[in-house]
Design a protein around this motif. Structure first.
Motif, short mmCIF file in Angstrom:
data_model
loop_
_atom_site.label_atom_id
_atom_site.label_comp_id
_atom_site.label_asym_id
_atom_site.label_seq_id
_atom_site.Cartn_x
_atom_site.Cartn_y
_atom_site.Cartn_z
N ALA A 79 -3.71 17.09 7.60
CA ALA A 79 -4.24 15.76 7.92
C ALA A 79 -3.59 14.68 7.07
O ALA A 79 -3.47 14.81 5.86
CB ALA A 79 -5.75 15.76 7.70
N LEU A 80 -3.17 13.61 7.73
CA LEU A 80 -2.69 12.43 7.02
C LEU A 80 -3.43 11.23 7.60
O LEU A 80 -3.37 10.96 8.80
CB LEU A 80 -1.17 12.29 7.21
N ILE A 81 -4.18 10.56 6.74
CA ILE A 81 -5.07 9.49 7.21
C ILE A 81 -4.79 8.22 6.42
O ILE A 81 -4.51 8.27 5.22
CB ILE A 81 -6.54 9.93 7.01
N LYS A 82 -4.86 7.07 7.11
CA LYS A 82 -4.67 5.81 6.37
C LYS A 82 -5.83 4.86 6.63
O LYS A 82 -6.58 5.01 7.60
CB LYS A 82 -3.35 5.15 6.77
N ILE A 83 -5.97 3.91 5.76
CA ILE A 83 -7.00 2.90 5.95
C ILE A 83 -6.46 1.57 5.41
O ILE A 83 -5.94 1.51 4.30
CB ILE A 83 -8.33 3.37 5.29
N ASP A 84 -6.49 0.55 6.23
CA ASP A 84 -6.01 -0.78 5.82
C ASP A 84 -7.09 -1.47 5.00
O ASP A 84 -8.26 -1.43 5.36
CB ASP A 84 -5.71 -1.65 7.04
N ILE A 85 -6.68 -2.10 3.91
CA ILE A 85 -7.64 -2.75 3.03
C ILE A 85 -7.30 -4.24 2.93
O ILE A 85 -6.20 -4.59 2.53
CB ILE A 85 -7.59 -2.11 1.62
#
Ligand code: ATP
Ligand code: PLP
Ligand code: MG
Ligand code: MG
Length: 269
Positions: free
Chosen positions: A176-182
């Motif tokens: 799993a590779l997950i991103k989240i914009d902040i």
């Protein structure tokens, strides 16, 4: 009843303000963890103030504390959280190392392989992987290198690529590779990296899956930082240094830590 998780947290202590153990202990306790703190340094305040004074715990002092715990059978921890030593490989930021250079090799060969979860910032990721990161593809390659060294989970708390702030989470398990914009808040915080590591450790234990753990971590943290920023803008105390006005508003953020809202959403990367 289920056994209470018990964390040994080895990090800095500051008398005034919130970094290291001061930034990790209260949120972890709020989330139901027993926290036993060893203070790797005791300083008057963090190092971004005009002046800081205090003491460093040496290896003999640390051994004594661990020995005392062991002789009373108190060394039965479920988690270890370290800042100036595992998990969060605190070495530097923004192109500058704030620990002695030889520590880099020690991190690489001895400490990183012991960690289940690693939370380097972008600069620390570059130091540990030997890869300079300017694109998303560099980032992926560097994260793979760190997995090879041992950690199952790698969380890059912030990367600034193309002027956007993103957190990246990678788990070897199920690839799993997950991103989240902040959304970027126009200020520099101290103690936010330490708070990130503490919250991520807590939510990796409390939530059923990594996506939920990421969202709870990042949303809690973002609320704390927003509250902190708002306060820094209205604080009228003329005797306060800038570093003082931007000390984390942890206690005032109790409810965001207990019940984070789901504003920022994680997505596959
Ligand atoms: P280190 O603890 O080694 O400095 P780091 O550089 O990743 O690690 P921070 O820069 O404090 O640590 O970032 C930790 C988290 O805090 C990031 O995931 C991000 O969500 C949040 N954060 C920090 N600064 C800001 C900012 N100016 N605006 C929005 N979020 C921020
Ligand atoms: N510990 C001490 C004593 C510090 O002075 C700092 C930063 O100035 C930190 C830890 C790390 O803080 P952060 O969570 O912002 O990386
Ligand atoms: Mg940083
Ligand atoms: Mg840090």
């Amino acid at each position: 009843s289920e056994k209470t998780p018990r964390i040994l947290s080895i990090q800095s202590h500051v008398v005034s303000g919130y970094v290291g153990n001061k930034s990790a202990t209260f949120p972890l306790q709020l989330l139901g963890f027993e926290v036993d703190a060893i203070n790797s340094v005791q300083l008057s305040n963090h190092t971004n103030y005009k002046v800081f004074k205090g003491q460093v715990l040496n290896d003999k002092d640390l051994e004594d504390l661990v020995d005392g715990l062991a002789q009373n059978n108190l060394d039965n921890y479920t988690h270890l959280l370290t800042g100036y030593v595992v998990c969060d490989p605190v070495m530097g930021d923004n192109g500058r190392m704030y620990v002695p250079e030889p520590l880099k090799e020690i991190y690489k060969t001895e400490i990183v392989p012991l960690a289940d979860i690693l939370t380097p910032n972008q600069f620390e990721l570059e130091l540990l992987s030997g890869i300079k990161i300017s694109t998303m593809s560099d980032l992926q390659t560097a994260v793979k290198e760190l997995h090879k060294a041992g950690p199952e989970t790698v969380a890059i708390s912030s990367t600034e690529i193309d002027d956007k702030l993103i957190a990246i989470f990678s788990a070897i398990k199920n690839n799993a590779l997950i991103k989240i914009d902040i959304p970027k808040i126009p200020s520099n915080f101290t103690g936010s990296g330490d708070l990130f590591a503490a919250l991520f450790l807590a939510h990796m234990y409390l939530q059923d899956n990594m996506k939920d753990a990421i969202e709870k971590t990042v949303n809690s943290l973002h609320s704390v930082l927003l509250k902190t920023y708002e306060y820094s803008q209205v604080c009228k105390d003329e005797d306060s240094q800038p570093a003082r006005k931007i000390e984390l508003r942890l206690i005032q953020s109790k409810s965001c830590i207990e019940n984070p809202e789901a504003h920022l959403l994680a997505e596959p990367f």
